[in-house]
Design a protein around this motif. Structure first.
Motif, PDB file in Angstrom:
ATOM      1  N   UNK A  10      53.550 -58.814  10.053  1.00 37.94           N
ATOM      2  CA  UNK A  10      52.136 -58.822  10.451  1.00 37.94           C
ATOM      3  C   UNK A  10      51.709 -57.424  10.880  1.00 37.94           C
ATOM      4  N   UNK A  11      50.487 -57.047  10.554  1.00 37.51           N
ATOM      5  CA  UNK A  11      49.979 -55.740  10.971  1.00 37.51           C
ATOM      6  C   UNK A  11      48.545 -55.844  11.459  1.00 37.51           C
ATOM      7  N   UNK A  12      48.249 -55.053  12.474  1.00 35.50           N
ATOM      8  CA  UNK A  12      46.865 -54.878  12.913  1.00 35.50           C
ATOM      9  C   UNK A  12      46.417 -53.441  12.648  1.00 35.50           C
ATOM     10  N   UNK A  13      47.232 -52.712  11.855  1.00 38.95           N
ATOM     11  CA  UNK A  13      46.973 -51.337  11.436  1.00 38.95           C
ATOM     12  C   UNK A  13      47.117 -50.319  12.568  1.00 38.95           C
ATOM     13  N   UNK A  14      47.652 -50.716  13.700  1.00 48.22           N
ATOM     14  CA  UNK A  14      47.842 -49.811  14.833  1.00 48.22           C
ATOM     15  C   UNK A  14      49.059 -48.925  14.608  1.00 48.22           C
ATOM     16  N   UNK A  15      49.230 -47.940  15.474  1.00 49.60           N
ATOM     17  CA  UNK A  15      50.408 -47.075  15.399  1.00 49.60           C
ATOM     18  C   UNK A  15      51.688 -47.884  15.614  1.00 49.60           C
ATOM     19  N   UNK A  72      43.931 -52.320   4.836  1.00 51.57           N
ATOM     20  CA  UNK A  72      45.242 -52.700   4.311  1.00 51.57           C
ATOM     21  C   UNK A  72      45.664 -51.736   3.212  1.00 51.57           C
ATOM     22  N   UNK A  73      44.733 -51.409   2.328  1.00 49.43           N
ATOM     23  CA  UNK A  73      45.029 -50.473   1.238  1.00 49.43           C
ATOM     24  C   UNK A  73      45.470 -49.117   1.797  1.00 49.43           C
ATOM     25  N   UNK A  74      44.739 -48.622   2.784  1.00 46.69           N
ATOM     26  CA  UNK A  74      45.099 -47.341   3.412  1.00 46.69           C
ATOM     27  C   UNK A  74      46.460 -47.431   4.098  1.00 46.69           C
ATOM     28  N   UNK A  75      46.702 -48.538   4.770  1.00 44.55           N
ATOM     29  CA  UNK A  75      47.975 -48.765   5.460  1.00 44.55           C
ATOM     30  C   UNK A  75      49.129 -48.737   4.459  1.00 44.55           C
ATOM     31  N   UNK A  87      57.226 -56.049  -2.472  1.00 43.63           N
ATOM     32  CA  UNK A  87      56.341 -56.444  -1.387  1.00 43.63           C
ATOM     33  C   UNK A  87      55.062 -57.059  -1.949  1.00 43.63           C
ATOM     34  N   UNK A  88      54.409 -57.807  -1.080  1.00 40.76           N
ATOM     35  CA  UNK A  88      53.077 -58.342  -1.379  1.00 40.76           C
ATOM     36  C   UNK A  88      52.263 -58.243  -0.098  1.00 40.76           C
ATOM     37  N   UNK A  89      50.943 -58.352  -0.256  1.00 38.68           N
ATOM     38  CA  UNK A  89      50.064 -58.329   0.911  1.00 38.68           C
ATOM     39  C   UNK A  89      49.221 -59.603   0.915  1.00 38.68           C
ATOM     40  N   UNK A  90      48.778 -59.959   2.095  1.00 38.05           N
ATOM     41  CA  UNK A  90      47.966 -61.165   2.217  1.00 38.05           C
ATOM     42  C   UNK A  90      47.034 -61.016   3.414  1.00 38.05           C
ATOM     43  N   UNK A  91      45.803 -61.471   3.227  1.00 37.35           N
ATOM     44  CA  UNK A  91      44.824 -61.526   4.305  1.00 37.35           C
ATOM     45  C   UNK A  91      44.696 -62.973   4.756  1.00 37.35           C
TER      46      UNK A  91
END
Length: 155
Positions: A10-15, A72-75, A87-91
């Motif tokens: 899981x990511x919230x795009x934080x550091x 997400x793309x930038x991450x 890998x895969x991504x999901x919202x």
């Protein structure tokens, strides 16, 4: 021997999420595992300023999704070493810990790698911890990653 074939990140795009992602990528390489990188978009009852500080409520869902997809793309693009793993991504949309736990079950994750924010004292009491809730309720082991250079202070 313990097998790790599916890692939920899981990511919230934080550091701190970025730091946790580094661990997840290394685990994926070591175990020849695949990653599923998920982000939970706040539902309407939560604060939306995280994504779009000047948003109108018209078309809010669409704007939130578009902003989250761009983040997400930038991450993902900031981790060139992802090219070395599957890998895969999901919202997802809803309450973060609920969606993460549901996705861990649906994905049949062997482990969750999640960053913590290291909140203590009153801040922890007021805001709680998504990572803590995931640890308590997850269907699999959870590897938590504290912020880089986090210093714990005794109360």
């Amino acid at each position: 021997m313990i097998e790790i074939k599916k890692i939920l990140v899981p990511t919230d795009f934080s550091e701190t999420s970025r730091y946790a992602m580094q661990y997840a990528i290394n685990f994926a390489k070591s175990f020849n595992a695949e990653l599923e990188i998920v982000h939970v978009i706040f539902d309407e009852s939560q604060i939306v300023a995280f994504y779009l500080p000047q948003v109108t409520f018209q078309n809010l869902d669409q704007e939130l999704e578009e902003s989250a997809k761009k983040q997400m793309e930038d991450f993902i693009n900031s981790f060139p070493e992802l090219n070395e793993v599957r890998y895969s991504t999901k919202m997802l949309k809803g309450t973060a810990f609920v969606e993460i736990i549901s996705e861990a079950k649906a994905y049949n994750a062997d482990i969750i790698v999640i960053g913590t924010h290291g909140r203590t004292g009153i801040e922890h009491v007021l805001f709680g911890s998504t990572a803590e809730k995931v640890v308590r309720k997850a269907p699999c082991p959870v590897f938590t990653v504290k912020p880089k250079n986090f210093n714990f202070r005794l109360p």
